[in-house]
Design an enzyme around this catalytic site. Structure first.
Site, mmCIF file in Angstrom:
data_model
loop_
_atom_site.group_PDB
_atom_site.id
_atom_site.type_symbol
_atom_site.label_atom_id
_atom_site.label_comp_id
_atom_site.label_asym_id
_atom_site.label_seq_id
_atom_site.Cartn_x
_atom_site.Cartn_y
_atom_site.Cartn_z
ATOM 1 C CB CYS A 345 -1.241 0.031 1.450
ATOM 2 S SG CYS A 345 -1.766 -1.342 1.201
ATOM 3 C CD GLU A 346 4.705 3.288 1.306
ATOM 4 O OE1 GLU A 346 5.756 4.495 0.653
ATOM 5 O OE2 GLU A 346 4.981 2.898 2.219
#
Ligand SMILES: *Cc1c(COP(=O)(O)O)cnc(C)c1O
Length: 416
Positions: A345-346
């Site tokens: 999640c980046e």
């Protein structure tokens, strides 16, 4: 690495078969590639008093260390943890040198106990602390000073280490007075000089310039009555990631040795600390395509490897080649330009940008040149287990690290 019968192989083993057996993401290394990279350095130093110290931070897996130890390498370590690893792998401590700008007293004691060959010291305060530690355990610590030749290696700023503004080394102007200080301390014995100007260096000139600067110092320090027994020239030789053309190790050393000889230092013991150039191109990471996704501006190829497995793109905007494990049948609908990204999640979690691929879910891709600074930098971000590793030798594949489970990751933690 080559396609045989339409399937990508490392030596004689198909990556698709390994992925089936061990799942993905999976690092696969070629023993022959590692030994051939080592052989280039060994050829370069044939007939010389030289020690090749593998900078093990590039890939510190035990089996990789064993392989290098069995083939005559020493090791360049940067922590007590690396010392423990390399001793476990069977290395001779008398071929171990200890680099790094922040050694702790505990690490110094550990290395003195083991009887390593040399501490590469980077500051006067470190000299003083090492002297105290050595005296307190009744030993004399062999030291070299890491000097900063102030040459530009023309590489990424994060991996450039020999410039004035870097945290590393002792400034050229301060070297002589620092050597005098070291020579005055009873717990230390001056044995050498070292430098390391950066990483992924693809040109010869920075090496030649740094060599001149270091040899100037050797002359000055010896003129001051302090003998220098070895010259350690660090590591940093680059590899081909994306059409890069670094010199071959033996060709580079032919030039450097000519300089050493011309200046009358042919009899000195030589040491080097190569990391990336011994392992980088010996490894690939096999990953499975999970989904393809068509965005309004971009297409994404979402794979099961991520920045926690392969941190170099996120960290240094580094390029890794990405190729299919099986040349795909023509599927016009899937052929497109993709950003290859992981599940983390980046937005920084990408492995490759704007790659022409013809892929669908379930396909296997190989991320190339991932033998160095990938597994060794892997993390558990997003509670992702670290990948498994396989070492291939001819027809034989050995699992050298099992995949990490969620249980493994939680083992060190304690509930309230
Ligand atoms: C990282 C490092 C090396 C190895 O660098 P490579 O670019 O991987 O060859 C050698 N010496 C020191 C002191 C290092 O920090």
């Amino acid at each position: 690495m080559a396609y045989k019968n339409d399937s990508l192989h490392v030596e004689n083993v198909a990556l698709a078969g390994l992925a089936m057996q061990h799942q993905t993401p999976l690092f696969v290394y070629s023993k022959a590639a590692m030994l051939s990279a080592l052989a280039a350095y060994q050829r370069g130093f044939a007939g010389r008093k030289a020690l090749i110290c593998y900078a093990m931070k590039a890939n510190s897996s035990l089996a990789v260390l064993q392989l290098f130890a069995q083939n005559g390498c020493g090791f360049d370590i940067v922590s007590g943890g690396e010392l423990a690893r390399v001793l476990k792998a069977g290395a001779d401590p008398r071929k171990v040198i200890f680099s790094g700008v922040g050694k702790t007293k505990t690490e110094m004691r550990q290395a003195l106990d083991a009887g390593i060959a040399c501490f590469n010291v980077e500051s006067i305060p470190e000299l003083d602390v090492l002297n105290d530690v050595a005296l307190s355990v009744g030993k004399v610590a062999p030291i070299s000073l890491r000097v900063n030749p102030n040459v530009d290696p023309k590489t990424h700023p994060y991996i450039s280490t020999g410039l004035k503004g870097n945290k590393f080394g002792i400034a050229h102007e301060e070297a002589l007075v620092t050597y005098r200080h070291a020579a005055s301390l009873k717990g230390l014995r001056v044995v050498g000089i070292d430098c390391h100007i950066g990483s992924q260096i693809t040109e010869v000139t920075p090496y030649l310039d740094a060599m001149d600067r270091v040899l100037d110092l050797v002359a000055n320090v010896e003129a001051a009555g302090i003998p220098i027994h070895h010259i350690d020239f660090g590591g940093g030789l680059g590899i081909n990631y994306n059409g890069d053309t670094p010199p071959e190790a033996d060709a580079l050393w032919t030039q450097l040795l000519a300089k050493i000889d011309a200046r009358g230092f042919a009899s000195k013991q030589l040491m080097i600390e190569p990391g990336r150039s011994l392992v980088g191109n010996a490894g690939v990471c096999v990953t499975e395509v999970l989904y393809t996704k068509t965005g309004s501006d971009k297409n994404f190829c979402i794979v099961d490897a991520a920045m926690n497995d392969l941190p170099r793109p996120a960290m240094y905007q580094a390029f890794h080649g990405i190729v299919p494990c099986k040349p795909q049948p023509v599927r016009p609908a899937q052929e497109a330009i993709y950003d290859v990204v992981g599940p983390v999640c980046e937005s920084g979690d990408w492995l490759g940008k704007d790659r022409a691929l013809n892929v669908k879910s379930g396909d296997l891709l190989a991320v190339l040149s991932t033998g160095a600074y990938c597994m060794a930098m892997a993390s558990n971000y997003n509670t992702r287990g670290r990948a498994a590793e396989v070492l291939v030798d001819g027809d034989m594949a050995t699992l050298i690290r099992v995949r990490e489970t969620a249980e493994d990751q939680m083992k060190m933690e304690r509930m309230l």
